[in-house]
Scaffold this active site. Sequence first.
Site, PDB file in Angstrom:
ATOM      1  CB  CYS B  87      -0.998  -0.250   2.097  1.00  0.00           C
ATOM      2  SG  CYS B  87      -2.957   1.169   0.661  1.00  0.00           S
ATOM      3  CG  HIS B 202      -3.342  -3.218   3.841  1.00  0.00           C
ATOM      4  ND1 HIS B 202      -2.630  -3.046   4.191  1.00  0.00           N
ATOM      5  CD2 HIS B 202      -3.816  -2.236   2.774  1.00  0.00           C
ATOM      6  CE1 HIS B 202      -1.893  -1.421   4.021  1.00  0.00           C
ATOM      7  NE2 HIS B 202      -3.444  -1.251   3.579  1.00  0.00           N
ATOM      8  CD  GLU B 204      -0.622  -5.237   6.389  1.00  0.00           C
ATOM      9  OE1 GLU B 204      -0.256  -6.246   5.187  1.00  0.00           O
ATOM     10  OE2 GLU B 204      -0.601  -3.716   6.124  1.00  0.00           O
TER      11      GLU B 204
END
Lengths: 83, 233
Positions: B87, B202, B204
């Site tokens: 990002c 994302h 994560e």
Amino acid sequence: MPDYRVELRVHLRPGVLDPAGEAVGASLGHLGFAVERVEVGKLLTVDLTADGPEAAEAAVQRMAKELLVNPVLEEYVLEVRPR
Amino acid sequence: MTADVVVFPGSNCDFDAAAALSTALPGATVRRQWHADLDLSGTDLCVLPGGFAYGDYLRAGALAARSPAIAAVKALIARGGLVLGICNGFQVLVEAGILPGAFQTNSVQHFLCRDVQVRVCSTASPLLAGVREGDVLRLPIAHQEGNYRLTPPEYEHLLGEGRIALRYCGEDGQSEENPNGSYGAVAGVLGARGRVLGMMPHPERAAWPKIGRADGLRILGGAAASLAQGGVR
């Protein structure tokens, strides 16, 4: 060495989508204003000391190239004034 | 192996990234490092996390891309290390000239925060060792300036080199979907030699099997196997 103020006006290249400009233009329409187009750009004011106006302009041109302007999407004009 | 997450002023996904890396890379040393003191001398994988580095002043990622940390990141790439930009981290890599292109405001003109599907289009990188071409991953996006722009020649060049890594797609993995208007619906690209991956979604935030969101582990853990076979140093 004299002091200069350099104003750098950054705007999107023609044809690049300007969502901020479109949104502002739409809001002006809601208020009843008839506008063809609104473009949202940036004004950067750089104060510096240089040997002369050409040197001040050259310095800000370098700054534009290295950081201040993304040449893929943006164009700019600059104006040098004594300060 | 050692994975480092770079923390810029305004990064806000660094804790999540470090936690997810610890899950994805069992036994790895995972550290968060402040950008101004960044030491990647023993690093295998460097992650540039999401957030709003330097408040995204000027342009998203522009100021972070001029941090001294970027020289360390370039040195890591030069010695064969791996770099993942997520990002805002992807935006930093583009502003730093490490990855091609530029970012514009989403074509829908507002912040997007939702799950998307991405299709894996290339595995020409150790960072993509955990996925296969054609796999569809469900990952969240959260960005305002995710409209990734490439010129047609740049796009063709990347395509020819197998560097278009991820594309947005519909839930079936085939239909077209392009949440932010990116050129070619590109959601992730690889750097030269596959040592760098930049991606807007994302991973994560999708690294938690217990809540049914684990597709991100396939990206974050992907490098482990290839690194285990000799590392990158």
